[in-house]
Design a protein around this motif. Structure first.
Motif, short mmCIF file in Angstrom:
data_model
loop_
_atom_site.label_atom_id
_atom_site.label_comp_id
_atom_site.label_asym_id
_atom_site.label_seq_id
_atom_site.Cartn_x
_atom_site.Cartn_y
_atom_site.Cartn_z
N LEU A 147 -90.91 7.14 -11.43
CA LEU A 147 -90.66 7.64 -12.79
C LEU A 147 -89.17 7.86 -13.01
CD1 LEU A 147 -93.63 10.14 -13.34
CD2 LEU A 147 -93.33 7.85 -14.34
N LEU A 148 -88.47 8.32 -12.00
CA LEU A 148 -87.02 8.44 -12.11
C LEU A 148 -86.38 7.06 -12.29
CD1 LEU A 148 -86.28 11.21 -9.46
CD2 LEU A 148 -85.66 11.30 -11.89
N ALA A 149 -86.87 6.09 -11.56
CA ALA A 149 -86.37 4.72 -11.73
C ALA A 149 -86.64 4.22 -13.14
CB ALA A 149 -87.02 3.79 -10.70
N GLU A 150 -87.81 4.54 -13.67
CA GLU A 150 -88.18 4.13 -15.02
C GLU A 150 -87.23 4.73 -16.07
OE1 GLU A 150 -91.82 5.28 -18.00
OE2 GLU A 150 -92.37 4.56 -16.00
N SER A 174 -85.05 13.17 -21.46
CA SER A 174 -84.07 14.10 -20.87
C SER A 174 -84.75 15.24 -20.12
CB SER A 174 -83.16 14.66 -21.97
OG SER A 174 -82.25 15.60 -21.45
N SER A 175 -85.73 15.87 -20.77
CA SER A 175 -86.45 16.97 -20.12
C SER A 175 -87.24 16.48 -18.91
CB SER A 175 -87.38 17.65 -21.12
OG SER A 175 -86.65 18.25 -22.17
N ALA A 176 -87.84 15.29 -19.04
CA ALA A 176 -88.59 14.72 -17.92
C ALA A 176 -87.68 14.46 -16.74
CB ALA A 176 -89.28 13.44 -18.36
N LYS A 177 -86.52 13.89 -17.01
CA LYS A 177 -85.57 13.57 -15.94
C LYS A 177 -85.13 14.81 -15.19
CE LYS A 177 -81.02 11.44 -15.23
NZ LYS A 177 -79.92 10.68 -15.89
N THR A 178 -84.83 15.88 -15.93
CA THR A 178 -84.39 17.12 -15.29
C THR A 178 -85.44 17.64 -14.32
OG1 THR A 178 -83.00 17.72 -17.18
CG2 THR A 178 -83.69 19.50 -15.72
N LEU A 199 -88.01 15.95 -12.93
CA LEU A 199 -88.24 15.02 -11.84
C LEU A 199 -87.13 15.12 -10.79
CD1 LEU A 199 -89.43 11.94 -13.91
CD2 LEU A 199 -90.84 13.28 -12.34
N GLU A 200 -85.90 15.29 -11.24
CA GLU A 200 -84.80 15.46 -10.29
C GLU A 200 -84.95 16.76 -9.51
OE1 GLU A 200 -81.14 13.00 -12.42
OE2 GLU A 200 -81.43 15.14 -12.90
N THR A 201 -85.48 17.78 -10.16
CA THR A 201 -85.71 19.05 -9.47
C THR A 201 -86.73 18.86 -8.35
OG1 THR A 201 -85.23 20.34 -11.46
CG2 THR A 201 -86.51 21.43 -9.74
N VAL A 202 -87.80 18.14 -8.63
CA VAL A 202 -88.81 17.86 -7.60
C VAL A 202 -88.20 16.98 -6.50
CG1 VAL A 202 -91.04 16.79 -7.12
CG2 VAL A 202 -90.71 18.08 -9.25
N TYR A 203 -87.46 15.97 -6.92
CA TYR A 203 -86.86 15.03 -5.96
C TYR A 203 -85.93 15.75 -5.00
CZ TYR A 203 -84.37 10.87 -4.30
OH TYR A 203 -83.82 9.89 -3.51
N ASN A 204 -85.17 16.72 -5.52
CA ASN A 204 -84.17 17.42 -4.70
C ASN A 204 -84.69 18.71 -4.07
OD1 ASN A 204 -82.01 15.56 -5.25
ND2 ASN A 204 -81.82 16.47 -7.29
#
Length: 467
Positions: A358-361, A228-232, A234-239
């Protein structure tokens, strides 16, 4: 002189050189640290020294990228006996406690950590013309210290945790190794604090920025199982709109296009400076024997991996080449124009394609197949491939892992991926069996041995099981 991990009496001070607004570090002298680092200029030199530590042979100049690949199914050692077998041992899981790669990586990491600790100890009392610059430097150094510890804990397991400047090495004798869980807590703390003060944009190419801290912390969380923390993050970097996938895979590692929008953080090298001492020997050492002077064929992509690229995959010719003797080699490094061991290619530590995968993972692991396929297809489509046909969670997880092999080959990620997946033993035993090699591994092979020199110096530093 005792070879204790944090024993540094003299520190190489690095002079700041600006070339087309890029951050290059050139060692120019040595100064006793107790009489230094009291002005903004001196702190800047010390911060540059911390960056410079990443260019050591034991780190991103040569050994660390190999450690992230050669024990996996991605790369192999062409002639295991070359260089006293130090790479061959890693490739065949026969690593001994006196292996010089194992020793040099440990030593270089702790030198960098000591230099970081010096800066973090001295900088609070130093006045800067701009307080934001001071905060930026603190964030940069904490990022690098976290990166060094992240590599150490993944490679060796429990390691001594030192976060204070060492003025008397005797203070640390008898400390032993710190539990990995505590090391990870410190890594998280460093990166959280770094993210708070790192800038959105780099003042010079090569400096750490906020998205680098976020991406690295995401990888730390993912390694610890905190999806959960990783996803948040990674999405911040992605966006963030700071990074994107380049349209042409041939441009990513083009030496004339370094610092492009796909690169989040890279260790800089440059050929032809300071007596050719600012370049990397990676191109020479990671080239097949006989192709360039001094080539040793270390950590070459496997034939199996090369053949795994479909004929219409644009990465097959952009990322990997193959000799007339059918020996693959990486094309992510540019041949030096000065001498073979003076490579000018930066070593990419974090890039946007890694974030996307990593987001896909994570999405695949949570059975969000539509979202996972969207991320995965960004990478596939850029490579000239059609959308994924994965339709089940298991297929999607396998497809993402496979795509990471093809996209990130030779960048130093595959072994750490296998450790994170928890499949290293199974994958490698199946790999060796398929190659007809009489090699099997077990859980003790998942960590490197602690360098024997460290144990000889301080017996409280115990050895990993099985060595």
């Amino acid at each position: 002189m005792k070879k204790f991990l944090i024993l540094i009496y003299l520190i190489s001070v690095i002079n700041f050189i600006s070339c087309e607004d890029e951050l290059y570090q050139e060692p120019v002298t040595s100064k006793v640290s107790s009489n230094f680092y009291s002005t903004e200029e001196e702190i800047e030199e010390a911060v540059n020294a911390v960056y410079s530590s990443l260019r050591k042979k034991g780190l991103y100049n040569l050994y660390l990228p190999a450690l992230g690949e050669i024990s996996s199914d991605n790369t192999f050692d062409e002639v295991p006996a070359n260089d006293d077998g130090i790479y061959g041992q890693l490739d065949e899981f026969t690593t001994i406690t006196s292996n010089s790669i194992v020793e040099a990586t440990w030593e270089a990491a702790y030198i960098g950590i000591q230099w970081a600790n010096i800066v973090l100890n001295r900088i609070p009392d130093v006045n800067f013309d701009e307080e934001d610059v001071k905060d930026n430097r603190i964030g940069e150094v904490k990022f690098i210290r976290a990166l060094l510890y992240f590599n150490l804990v993944r490679l060796y397991g429990d390691v001594p945790l030192v976060v204070e400047e060492t003025t008397d090495p005797n203070d640390y004798f008898g400390q032993g190794r710190t539990a990995s869980s505590e090391v990870y807590k410190q890594i998280e703390t460093d990166l959280k604090e770094a993210i708070e003060v790192l800038p959105d944009e780099a003042s010079e190419e090569g400096r750490v920025i906020k998205t680098a801290g976020q991406a690295l912390l995401a990888k730390v969380y993912l390694t610890e199982g905190d999806l959960s923390s990783a996803k948040t993050l990674l999405e911040t970097v992605y966006n963030s709109e700071k990074h994107s996938l380049l349209g042409d895979v041939n441009d990513i590692f083009d030496i004339d296009n370094e610092g492009n929008e796909e690169i989040i953080f890279a260790v800089q090298f440059v050929a032809g400076l300071n007596g050719n001492s600012m370049g990397s020997s990676a191109f020479q050492q990671f080239s097949p024997s006989g192709t360039v002077s001094g080539a040793k064929g270390h950590s070459l992509p496997t034939v199996e991996l090369y053949n795994s690229y479909s004929s219409n995959d644009l990465r097959k010719t952009a990322y990997v080449g193959i000799t007339d003797e059918n020996v693959p080699y990486t094309k992510k490094l540019t041949e030096p124009s000065t001498e073979p061991a003076d490579g000018g290619s930066d070593w990419v530590v974090l890039r946007f394609a890694d974030v996307v995968l990593l987001l896909a993972e994570i999405e695949a692991g949570q059975n969000n197949l539509t979202v996972a396929s969207g991320y995965l297809n960004e990478i596939r489509n850029r490579a000239g491939l059609p959308d994924t046909q994965a339709s089940t969670q298991e297929e999607m997880i396998d497809s993402v892992a496979f795509e990471r092999r093809l996209e990130l080959v030779s960048e130093g990620h595959r072994w750490f991926d296998l450790l994170r997946y928890g499949t290293a033993v199974t994958v490698m035993n199946n790999w060796f069996a398929a190659q007809g090699d009489n090699i099997t591994i077990d859980d003790h092979d998942l960590l490197l041995p602690i360098p024997q020199s460290q144990i000889d110096t301080d017996p409280s530093i115990t050895q990993n099981d099985g060595y």
